[in-house]
Design a protein around this motif. Structure first.
Motif, short mmCIF file in Angstrom:
data_model
loop_
_atom_site.label_atom_id
_atom_site.label_comp_id
_atom_site.label_asym_id
_atom_site.label_seq_id
_atom_site.Cartn_x
_atom_site.Cartn_y
_atom_site.Cartn_z
N ILE A 1 0.85 -1.18 0.00
CA ILE A 1 0.00 0.00 0.00
C ILE A 1 0.89 1.24 0.00
O ILE A 1 1.89 1.31 0.72
N ASN B 1 -2.24 5.98 0.90
CA ASN B 1 -3.43 5.09 0.92
C ASN B 1 -4.29 5.23 -0.33
O ASN B 1 -5.49 4.93 -0.30
N LYS B 2 -3.69 5.63 -1.44
CA LYS B 2 -4.47 5.79 -2.67
C LYS B 2 -4.33 4.60 -3.62
O LYS B 2 -5.18 4.39 -4.48
N TYR C 1 -6.76 1.77 -3.84
CA TYR C 1 -6.79 1.12 -2.53
C TYR C 1 -8.11 1.42 -1.83
O TYR C 1 -8.55 2.58 -1.76
N PRO D 1 -9.70 1.10 1.78
CA PRO D 1 -9.46 0.76 3.18
C PRO D 1 -10.66 0.03 3.77
O PRO D 1 -11.79 0.27 3.40
#
Length: 363
Positions: A96, A100-101, A154, A156
């Motif tokens: 990752i 967090n993109k 990504y 979450p």
């Protein structure tokens, strides 16, 4: 360096019960202080970043490896690090980005042809229950094309397996219903993006029988179920719709968000050859995968039969109408037999769960 000595400890190496007869480096280049390599181990190709001792060290050097040996294709450049390992058990290695993109996946066991994870998700980008592709790399190795790396948006959230294990003493029904809805949405999208057709159920039964024989060759312990399993398969009749499907759907292949579930990892069963994983099959195969995964979660820390039954019923309600219950039962058995072979070769301590399931299914 002793690659063969170290690779047997890696999660992505799925032939731990087999003797390593030869290790050949097919392609390599220096990558900092390490060596990026495509290695043939027995008859399978693996993508590794090894140090001088032959130990894979990709987890700490993603920035250096980048798109690997491949040419990058995508809407944007290869994601920018630093990268953090995803940290869950899987047959490939995912990382990752710090913002967090994006999530970057390195395919470890390589097979010629476009990987289904790239192929399928690229064609259903508007489906609300998938994470869109950002790009991928591929390269020609020994005259054939291989997918080496891919990047996705990504998402979450907690994976469905982890979430299920926290609710085994309560109810998983509401989540199971949402998973059914998500699975239906993805199947509908795939049926629109790829060809579908109707086939005699006998053809699917023959394929299940062929697969049973393959599983027995991988795990002879399964042979004692052969006669009963074939009897079940041969009792099937009628016609069935087939299409492109996920192919290895279970709770660990789902991400729970506040609004919905997202299906990930469309590669199909890692033990099957890629050309088989790209073939159309009945959507009931994916349903069987979730039903077996619910059973795993229910029996993982003890017996929660009522929890499993309720979750299975709500999962099917969320999915909608089922074309053929008997065919679904056959796929559930097939999945349980596959799990026995998989656990024998990868996690022997877990084999009791699918073994007991096969006995229940054939009782």
């Amino acid at each position: 360096m002793s690659i063969g000595q170290h690779i047997i400890t890696e999660r992505f190496y799925g032939a731990k019960s087999h003797t390593i007869d030869n290790v050949d480096i097919v392609l390599s280049r220096e990558c900092g202080e390490n060596t990026l390599a495509v290695v043939r181990i027995n008859n399978a190709l693996y993508q590794l970043l090894v140090n001088d001792d032959g130990k894979d060290v990709l987890n700490d050097h993603v920035e250096e490896v980048g798109a690997s040996f491949g040419a990058w294709t995508g809407s944007s450049a290869f994601p920018i690090g630093p990268f953090t390992p995803l940290g869950t058990e899987q047959s490939n290695s995912s990382f990752i980005t710090a913002d967090n993109k994006a999530i970057v996946k390195y395919f470890r066991k390589l097979e010629s042809g476009q990987n289904p994870d790239v192929e399928l998700i690229s064609k259903i980008s508007s489906c609300p229950n998938i994470a869109p592709i950002l790009g991928f790399s591929s390269a020609e190795i020994s005259g054939a094309n291989y997918t080496l790396v891919m990047a996705q948006q990504y998402v979450p959230g907690l994976d469905g397996w982890s979430h299920a294990l926290t609710t085994t003493s309560g109810s998983f029904a509401e989540d199971a219903e949402k998973i059914g809805e998500a699975t239906r949405n993805v199947h509908t999208a795939l049926a629109s993006a790829f060809p579908t057709r109707v086939v005699p159920v006998e053809a699917l039964a023959d394929a299940l029988t062929t697969r049973l024989n393959e599983l027995i060759s991988q795990a002879p312990e399964i042979a004692r179920f052969k006669e009963a399993a074939i009897d079940l398969y041969q009792s099937l009749e009628g016609e069935a719709h087939i299409q492109r499907i996920h192919g290895d759907l279970h709770l660990g292949q789902l991400i729970k968000t506040p609004e919905r579930y997202i299906l990930i990892d469309f590669e199909g069963e890692p033990a099957r050859p890629l050309n088989q994983r790209r073939l159309p099959d009945s959507p009931l195969k994916d349903l069987a995968g979730i039903i077996r995964s619910i059973d795993y979660a229910a029996y993982f820390d003890g017996e929660h039969t009522q929890w499993a039954n309720e979750a299975t019923a709500l999962f099917l309600d969320g999915y909608g109408s089922i074309e053929d219950q008997e065919l679904l039962n056959a796929y559930i058995l097939d999945k349980a037999l596959y799990e026995v072979a998989y656990e024998i070769n990868n996690r022997p301590d877990w084999v009791k769960i699918p073994l007991e399931a096969v006995e229940r299914l054939l009782d």
